[in-house]
Design a protein around this motif. Structure first.
Motif, PDB file in Angstrom:
ATOM      1  N   ALA A   8      -1.449  -2.233  -4.022  1.00 25.24           N
ATOM      2  CA  ALA A   8      -1.112  -0.816  -4.139  1.00 25.24           C
ATOM      3  C   ALA A   8       0.399  -0.605  -4.030  1.00 25.24           C
ATOM      4  CB  ALA A   8      -1.843  -0.016  -3.065  1.00 25.24           C
ATOM      5  N   LYS A   9       1.031  -1.337  -3.117  1.00 24.10           N
ATOM      6  CA  LYS A   9       2.483  -1.185  -2.960  1.00 24.10           C
ATOM      7  C   LYS A   9       3.212  -1.589  -4.238  1.00 24.10           C
ATOM      8  CE  LYS A   9       6.407  -2.504  -0.048  1.00 24.10           C
ATOM      9  NZ  LYS A   9       6.990  -1.170  -0.187  1.00 24.10           N
ATOM     10  N   ALA A  10       2.771  -2.662  -4.866  1.00 22.73           N
ATOM     11  CA  ALA A  10       3.392  -3.091  -6.129  1.00 22.73           C
ATOM     12  C   ALA A  10       3.185  -2.049  -7.219  1.00 22.73           C
ATOM     13  CB  ALA A  10       2.805  -4.438  -6.559  1.00 22.73           C
ATOM     14  N   MET A  11       2.030  -1.389  -7.211  1.00 23.05           N
ATOM     15  CA  MET A  11       1.766  -0.343  -8.204  1.00 23.05           C
ATOM     16  C   MET A  11       2.617   0.895  -7.963  1.00 23.05           C
ATOM     17  SD  MET A  11      -2.359  -0.551  -8.646  1.00 23.05           S
ATOM     18  CE  MET A  11      -3.129  -1.902  -9.548  1.00 23.05           C
ATOM     19  N   GLN A  12       2.776   1.273  -6.686  1.00 19.96           N
ATOM     20  CA  GLN A  12       3.527   2.478  -6.363  1.00 19.96           C
ATOM     21  C   GLN A  12       4.969   2.391  -6.808  1.00 19.96           C
ATOM     22  OE1 GLN A  12       2.314   5.209  -5.807  1.00 19.96           O
ATOM     23  NE2 GLN A  12       1.246   5.499  -3.878  1.00 19.96           N
ATOM     24  N   ALA A  13       5.464   1.186  -6.997  1.00 27.89           N
ATOM     25  CA  ALA A  13       6.845   1.029  -7.477  1.00 27.89           C
ATOM     26  C   ALA A  13       6.979   1.435  -8.939  1.00 27.89           C
ATOM     27  CB  ALA A  13       7.283  -0.425  -7.297  1.00 27.89           C
ATOM     28  N   GLU A  14       5.830   1.535  -9.636  1.00 28.25           N
ATOM     29  CA  GLU A  14       5.886   1.800 -11.074  1.00 28.25           C
ATOM     30  C   GLU A  14       5.157   3.065 -11.520  1.00 28.25           C
ATOM     31  OE1 GLU A  14       5.725  -1.404 -13.807  1.00 28.25           O
ATOM     32  OE2 GLU A  14       5.746  -2.920 -12.239  1.00 28.25           O
ATOM     33  N   VAL A  15       4.403   3.700 -10.627  1.00 29.28           N
ATOM     34  CA  VAL A  15       3.677   4.924 -10.990  1.00 29.28           C
ATOM     35  C   VAL A  15       3.842   5.965  -9.882  1.00 29.28           C
ATOM     36  CG1 VAL A  15       1.967   3.707 -12.391  1.00 29.28           C
ATOM     37  CG2 VAL A  15       1.513   4.109  -9.958  1.00 29.28           C
ATOM     38  N   ASP A  16       3.541   7.202 -10.216  1.00 32.81           N
ATOM     39  CA  ASP A  16       3.638   8.289  -9.238  1.00 32.81           C
ATOM     40  C   ASP A  16       2.271   8.819  -8.806  1.00 32.81           C
ATOM     41  OD1 ASP A  16       6.466   8.342  -9.231  1.00 32.81           O
ATOM     42  OD2 ASP A  16       6.465   9.506 -11.092  1.00 32.81           O
ATOM     43  N   VAL A  17       1.211   8.435  -9.504  1.00 34.31           N
ATOM     44  CA  VAL A  17      -0.112   8.939  -9.164  1.00 34.31           C
ATOM     45  C   VAL A  17      -0.479   8.500  -7.743  1.00 34.31           C
ATOM     46  CG1 VAL A  17      -1.261   6.904 -10.186  1.00 34.31           C
ATOM     47  CG2 VAL A  17      -2.524   9.044  -9.902  1.00 34.31           C
ATOM     48  N   PRO A  18      -1.047   9.389  -6.926  1.00 26.86           N
ATOM     49  CA  PRO A  18      -1.448   9.009  -5.564  1.00 26.86           C
ATOM     50  C   PRO A  18      -2.469   7.868  -5.574  1.00 26.86           C
ATOM     51  CG  PRO A  18      -1.449  11.390  -5.786  1.00 26.86           C
ATOM     52  CD  PRO A  18      -1.263  10.829  -7.169  1.00 26.86           C
ATOM     53  N   LEU A  19      -2.329   6.961  -4.615  1.00 23.67           N
ATOM     54  CA  LEU A  19      -3.226   5.815  -4.499  1.00 23.67           C
ATOM     55  C   LEU A  19      -3.955   5.833  -3.156  1.00 23.67           C
ATOM     56  CD1 LEU A  19      -1.004   2.891  -5.873  1.00 23.67           C
ATOM     57  CD2 LEU A  19      -2.598   4.348  -7.132  1.00 23.67           C
ATOM     58  N   MET A  20      -5.186   5.367  -3.187  1.00 22.33           N
ATOM     59  CA  MET A  20      -5.999   5.203  -1.984  1.00 22.33           C
ATOM     60  C   MET A  20      -6.311   3.722  -1.833  1.00 22.33           C
ATOM     61  SD  MET A  20      -9.739   6.897  -1.232  1.00 22.33           S
ATOM     62  CE  MET A  20     -10.923   6.136  -0.113  1.00 22.33           C
ATOM     63  N   VAL A  21      -6.245   3.226  -0.602  1.00 25.36           N
ATOM     64  CA  VAL A  21      -6.545   1.830  -0.325  1.00 25.36           C
ATOM     65  C   VAL A  21      -7.668   1.763   0.700  1.00 25.36           C
ATOM     66  CG1 VAL A  21      -5.678  -0.382   0.513  1.00 25.36           C
ATOM     67  CG2 VAL A  21      -4.189   1.097  -0.831  1.00 25.36           C
ATOM     68  N   THR A  22      -8.703   1.000   0.380  1.00 24.77           N
ATOM     69  CA  THR A  22      -9.845   0.808   1.266  1.00 24.77           C
ATOM     70  C   THR A  22     -10.067  -0.678   1.473  1.00 24.77           C
ATOM     71  OG1 THR A  22     -10.911   2.805   0.398  1.00 24.77           O
ATOM     72  CG2 THR A  22     -12.324   1.247   1.539  1.00 24.77           C
ATOM     73  N   GLY A  23     -10.514  -1.050   2.664  1.00 26.54           N
ATOM     74  CA  GLY A  23     -10.889  -2.437   2.884  1.00 26.54           C
ATOM     75  C   GLY A  23     -10.117  -3.105   3.980  1.00 26.54           C
ATOM     76  N   GLY A  24     -10.732  -3.270   5.153  1.00 24.57           N
ATOM     77  CA  GLY A  24     -10.151  -4.055   6.237  1.00 24.57           C
ATOM     78  C   GLY A  24      -9.409  -3.298   7.303  1.00 24.57           C
ATOM     79  N   PHE A  25      -9.036  -2.045   7.074  1.00 25.73           N
ATOM     80  CA  PHE A  25      -8.270  -1.294   8.075  1.00 25.73           C
ATOM     81  C   PHE A  25      -9.070  -1.160   9.383  1.00 25.73           C
ATOM     82  CE2 PHE A  25      -6.120   0.575   4.291  1.00 25.73           C
ATOM     83  CZ  PHE A  25      -4.805   0.331   4.668  1.00 25.73           C
ATOM     84  N   ARG A  26      -8.416  -1.543  10.484  1.00 26.94           N
ATOM     85  CA  ARG A  26      -9.049  -1.365  11.793  1.00 26.94           C
ATOM     86  C   ARG A  26      -8.075  -0.821  12.840  1.00 26.94           C
ATOM     87  NH1 ARG A  26     -12.489  -1.835   8.779  1.00 26.94           N
ATOM     88  NH2 ARG A  26     -14.425  -3.056   8.851  1.00 26.94           N
ATOM     89  N   THR A  27      -6.774  -0.853  12.584  1.00 25.38           N
ATOM     90  CA  THR A  27      -5.813  -0.332  13.559  1.00 25.38           C
ATOM     91  C   THR A  27      -5.047   0.846  12.974  1.00 25.38           C
ATOM     92  OG1 THR A  27      -3.991  -1.789  12.879  1.00 25.38           O
ATOM     93  CG2 THR A  27      -5.519  -2.639  14.552  1.00 25.38           C
ATOM     94  N   ARG A  28      -4.786   1.815  13.834  1.00 27.11           N
ATOM     95  CA  ARG A  28      -4.032   2.986  13.399  1.00 27.11           C
ATOM     96  C   ARG A  28      -2.634   2.579  12.946  1.00 27.11           C
ATOM     97  NH1 ARG A  28      -1.142   6.862  16.463  1.00 27.11           N
ATOM     98  NH2 ARG A  28      -2.007   6.009  18.384  1.00 27.11           N
ATOM     99  N   ALA A  29      -2.049   1.565  13.601  1.00 30.11           N
ATOM    100  CA  ALA A  29      -0.700   1.119  13.242  1.00 30.11           C
ATOM    101  C   ALA A  29      -0.658   0.629  11.797  1.00 30.11           C
ATOM    102  CB  ALA A  29      -0.244   0.016  14.190  1.00 30.11           C
ATOM    103  N   ALA A  30      -1.670  -0.129  11.371  1.00 29.75           N
ATOM    104  CA  ALA A  30      -1.698  -0.637  10.000  1.00 29.75           C
ATOM    105  C   ALA A  30      -1.912   0.492   9.003  1.00 29.75           C
ATOM    106  CB  ALA A  30      -2.791  -1.688   9.854  1.00 29.75           C
ATOM    107  N   MET A  31      -2.730   1.466   9.367  1.00 31.12           N
ATOM    108  CA  MET A  31      -2.961   2.618   8.486  1.00 31.12           C
ATOM    109  C   MET A  31      -1.677   3.416   8.307  1.00 31.12           C
ATOM    110  SD  MET A  31      -6.623   3.902  10.027  1.00 31.12           S
ATOM    111  CE  MET A  31      -7.733   2.669  10.693  1.00 31.12           C
ATOM    112  N   GLU A  32      -0.997   3.681   9.422  1.00 28.59           N
ATOM    113  CA  GLU A  32       0.245   4.442   9.343  1.00 28.59           C
ATOM    114  C   GLU A  32       1.316   3.669   8.588  1.00 28.59           C
ATOM    115  OE1 GLU A  32       0.998   5.322  13.442  1.00 28.59           O
ATOM    116  OE2 GLU A  32      -0.113   7.224  13.353  1.00 28.59           O
ATOM    117  N   GLN A  33       1.347   2.340   8.782  1.00 34.62           N
ATOM    118  CA  GLN A  33       2.321   1.532   8.058  1.00 34.62           C
ATOM    119  C   GLN A  33       2.070   1.590   6.562  1.00 34.62           C
ATOM    120  OE1 GLN A  33       2.010  -2.701   8.509  1.00 34.62           O
ATOM    121  NE2 GLN A  33       4.108  -3.090   7.831  1.00 34.62           N
ATOM    122  N   ALA A  34       0.806   1.517   6.165  1.00 32.23           N
ATOM    123  CA  ALA A  34       0.469   1.559   4.743  1.00 32.23           C
ATOM    124  C   ALA A  34       0.951   2.857   4.103  1.00 32.23           C
ATOM    125  CB  ALA A  34      -1.040   1.410   4.556  1.00 32.23           C
TER     126      ALA A  34
END
Length: 427
Positions: free
Chosen positions: A295-321
């Motif tokens: 998703a990060k690689a895609m965001q460098a080239e598009v403006d459409v909002p992206l959602m990422v699912t899969g593996g998140f378990r800590t608030r720190a990782a969610m906020e970092q994403a």
């Protein structure tokens, strides 16, 4: 940037926060695919849980191509009873002021023989899985493709009319549209095969038909694989090109995922072949969340909002994403099958969600030699998935969960329930 921050989508709709309940198959519809009071109870509980948006499990546009028994089916204009049931589901799922989006899908070749021994797909390439649970598919004709495109639009319009606040076109995880996108599965030589533009044609036609049906201000999302992670399959470069086309086609949110039944990366289950590496730079965030780097690689080239699912378990990782621009929305799945108010707790400061899947072993430790076999790893993983199915069933029927429920018992119960639904459907 905080998880609390609202997100304004290109169509103008506003998500109240950055946490979404990810799509998870429920299996709670009637045998003929109608919503039930159990679905209403389940989504009412999740609506109260604090997520800014809820995504339903597969709403199927062809009753002969279920993702699993118990799917909701909208394959025609809804009659009065169906319309009322959809409305009840939508009202329950939005009662806390959150969004509720219907995920609209078609199983294609990933339809079990139990449902349809002769499924349709992009081509006649059968699933390379042991056990004989899936039949050899028949390629769809041009006319059949055109009919399915319109069914996506009919289903989207029906959901909009019932009170759902958005829809998601499922083009990931090896289901029908994903089968068209994959050069490994799509061997067509007509305008729906060959080049990536041709393989993506059905997806872009579906998005166009859905947009025409629901209008400019209704959110349309697409769930898309970052890659299939299979040799010769849909890869990251393909995915990035399709994301650019979807942005041009007025899609409001793209959920980045990955894998298929043959390579079920999202589910944490080992596939039957080695995972194909992708040309994407790694980051620390990906240690927890599977698809953040894509998703990060895609965001460098598009403006459409992206959602990422899969593996998140800590608030720190969610906020970092969110902070690094990899995800505009964070999707949570399995934790919400047991901790239904996990979004609310995270927004209030909870640091870490439980990883229930870590303790879901069908095979006991003393049979460790079996665990090392690739096929047994897959069976063990899918048994854990059935445990989450059982938690969802209990939420819908009893309004409760049981994190001590035995894995083997859940495996047997869910399997028997699927067969019972299909028996009732046939009678």
């Amino acid at each position: 940037m905080s998880l609390h921050q609202p997100l304004t989508l290109p169509c103008g709709a506003v998500l109240p926060n950055r946490i979404s309940k990810a799509a998870m198959t429920e299996g709670l519809a009637t045998p003929d695919g109608r919503p039930t009071p159990e679905l209403e109870r389940l989504y009412g509980i999740w609506s109260d849980g604090g997520a800014g948006m809820l995504l339903t499990g597969n709403v199927i546009i062809d009753k002969d191509h279920l993702e699993r028994p118990g799917n909701v089916v909208i394959d025609r204009e809804p009659d009065a009873d169906m319309a009322a049931r959809l409305k009840g589901w939508a009202e329950a799922g939005t009662r806390n002021g959150n969004h509720l989006w219907a995920q609209i899908s078609h199983g294609g070749r990933q339809t079990q023989k139990l449902v349809n021994p002769n499924p349709k797909s992009s081509s006649d390439v059968a699933l390379a899985l042991p056990g004989g649970q899936f039949g050899k598919p028949t390629p769809l004709t041009i006319d059949e493709i055109a009919e399915l495109v319109q069914r996506w639009a009919i289903a989207a319009k029906a959901c909009q009319g019932a009170g759902f606040t958005g829809v998601q076109v499922h083009a990931a995880h090896g289901y029908l549209i994903s089968q068209f996108l994959s050069p490994r599965v799509n061997l067509r030589t007509d305008e729906y095969g060959g080049s990536l533009k041709n393989r993506a044609r059905i997806l872009l036609e579906v998005v166009s038909a859905v947009r025409a049906a629901v209008g400019p201000s209704f959110p349309i999302s697409v769930k898309l694989n970052s890659a299939d992670f299979q040799k010769g399959g849909f890869d990251f470069e393909d995915s990035l090109s399709v994301v650019k086309w979807l942005e041009e086609a007025s899609v409001d949110l793209i959920e980045i995922s990955g894998g298929t039944y043959e390579q079920p990366k999202l589910m944490g289950v080992e596939g039957m072949e080695a995972e194909e590496a992708q040309n994407v730079a790694p980051s620390t965030a990906a240690r927890e969340a599977y698809f953040v780097d894509f998703a990060k690689a895609m965001q460098a080239e598009v403006d459409v909002p992206l959602m990422v699912t899969g593996g998140f378990r800590t608030r720190a990782a969610m906020e970092q994403a969110v902070e690094i621009g990899a995800a505009d929305v964070v999707g949570l799945g399995r934790p919400l099958c047991v901790m239904t108010d996990a979004p609310k707790q995270l927004l209030e400061g909870l640091e870490t969600l439980p990883r229930y899947e870590d303790d879901l072993d069908l095979i006991p430790n003393w049979l460790g030699f079996l665990k090392s076999l690739q096929m047994m790893k897959a069976i063990n993983g899918f048994a854990g998935i059935y445990w989450f199915y059982q938690q969802i069933w209990m939420l819908g029927h009893e309004g409760r969960t049981d994190d001590q429920f035995p894995v083997f018992k859940a495996f047997r119960i869910v399997d028997a329930r699927n067969k019972s639904i299909m028996k009732a459907r046939a009678s």
